[in-house]
Design a protein around this motif. Structure first.
Motif, PDB file in Angstrom:
ATOM      1  N   LEU A 243       0.602  -1.348  -0.285  1.00  0.00           N
ATOM      2  CA  LEU A 243      -0.405   0.233  -0.124  1.00  0.00           C
ATOM      3  C   LEU A 243       1.083   1.218   0.161  1.00  0.00           C
ATOM      4  CD1 LEU A 243      -2.878   1.416  -0.140  1.00  0.00           C
ATOM      5  CD2 LEU A 243      -2.856   0.780   2.594  1.00  0.00           C
ATOM      6  N   MET A 244       1.910   1.205   0.683  1.00  0.00           N
ATOM      7  CA  MET A 244       2.939   2.194   0.480  1.00  0.00           C
ATOM      8  C   MET A 244       3.358   2.427  -0.780  1.00  0.00           C
ATOM      9  SD  MET A 244       4.623   1.892   4.458  1.00  0.00           S
ATOM     10  CE  MET A 244       3.758   1.486   5.927  1.00  0.00           C
ATOM     11  N   ASN A 245       3.743   2.220  -1.291  1.00  0.00           N
ATOM     12  CA  ASN A 245       5.048   2.202  -2.639  1.00  0.00           C
ATOM     13  C   ASN A 245       3.449   1.950  -3.254  1.00  0.00           C
ATOM     14  OD1 ASN A 245       6.896   0.481  -1.267  1.00  0.00           O
ATOM     15  ND2 ASN A 245       6.078  -1.513  -2.187  1.00  0.00           N
ATOM     16  N   LEU A 246       1.716   1.893  -3.632  1.00  0.00           N
ATOM     17  CA  LEU A 246       0.901   2.994  -4.132  1.00  0.00           C
ATOM     18  C   LEU A 246       1.260   3.973  -3.658  1.00  0.00           C
ATOM     19  CD1 LEU A 246      -1.508   1.842  -6.269  1.00  0.00           C
ATOM     20  CD2 LEU A 246      -2.627   1.022  -4.544  1.00  0.00           C
ATOM     21  N   ARG A 247       0.805   3.975  -2.954  1.00  0.00           N
ATOM     22  CA  ARG A 247       0.512   5.515  -2.603  1.00  0.00           C
ATOM     23  C   ARG A 247       1.570   6.758  -3.343  1.00  0.00           C
ATOM     24  NH1 ARG A 247      -3.936   4.597  -1.791  1.00  0.00           N
ATOM     25  NH2 ARG A 247      -5.578   4.465   0.601  1.00  0.00           N
TER      26      ARG A 247
END
Length: 249
Positions: A243-247
């Motif tokens: 999710l962090m990579n996506l954000r």
């Protein structure tokens, strides 16, 4: 003192716990405090289980009448919530600078240990989001673990909720297991595998037999329930990282 946003008032006992309301100054016993009442209830729960906690028994423990307790807590539900708050208050956790993944895992382990030290707290009913001081302080530290990440404030809150739900569920599983599990768990799980083979046939349960043939239910040398907790914890961390990579993309 918390920020006054108007409305959303808490029960008087919770405000006393937060230190934003004075304790009663009149009563049949001088010097009685909310802290003494909650601590007495926790002692009863630790000794005899949560079912042993009643207003009358707690009153006897602190040397007053049940009616006098209602000057401090309006209901047993309030008392139980404050007991759970005291249990999580035993956790001396402060978010460090080891990186979000390390710190969030430390946070989860701290909560798991709090449940392990106070298994009765797993039976405290949850009537809504946390509002008591120690639970909010613990949530604050969980949120701080993700400081500097690309997660949104809602992401961080949801991550804490997901992680805490997993930890609580795992603690409940550990509390409900046969006491023998963990002492000779390899033998017990071997019996479990044999029992499954005796009732489930390979034709109808091919995926299950793939697990059985690999002896996946049987722990290896040194394996225990904590290893499965670590596995689940790491997979949650993987999800948060994705999710962090996506954000941050």
């Amino acid at each position: 003192m918390g920020e006054d946003t108007g409305g959303g008032e808490l029960p008087a006992s919770f405000e006393m716990a937060w230190g934003v309301r004075e304790r009663p100054t009149k009563g049949p016993r001088r010097g009685l405090s909310l802290e003494q009442i909650v601590a007495a209830a926790v002692r009863l729960a630790a000794a005899d289980g949560l079912g042993a906690v009643s207003m009358s028994r707690v009153a006897k423990e602190v040397g007053t009448s049940a009616m006098a307790l209602y000057r401090y807590v309006a209901s047993k539900d309030e008392l139980l919530a404050l007991m759970g708050d005291l249990a999580i208050g035993e956790v001396a956790f402060t978010a460090g600078d080891g990186g979000w993944r390390v710190e969030l895992k430390r946070w989860a382990w701290a909560e798991l240990n709090a449940y392990g030290n106070n298994p009765w707290s797993l039976q405290v009913p949850i009537h809504g989001p946390p509002v008591t001081p120690h639970t909010i302080a613990f949530l604050e530290q969980g949120l701080r673990c993700m400081a500097g990440t690309p997660l949104t404030p809602q992401d961080k809150l949801s991550a804490c909720l997901t992680l805490s739900s997993f930890t609580r569920a795992w603690a409940m599983l550990g509390a409900q297991l046969d006491p023998e599990y963990g002492t000779n768990d390899r033998e017990l799980m071997q019996d479990y595998e044999r029992a499954l083979r005796s009732v489930a046939d390979r034709e109808h349960f091919p995926a299950l037999y793939e697990v059985l043939d690999a002896h996946s239910f049987t722990p290896g040398q040194g394996d225990d329930l904590d290893d499965d907790f670590v596995f689940g914890l790491d997979r949650l961390m993987d999800g948060f990282e994705a999710l962090m990579n996506l954000r941050g993309a």
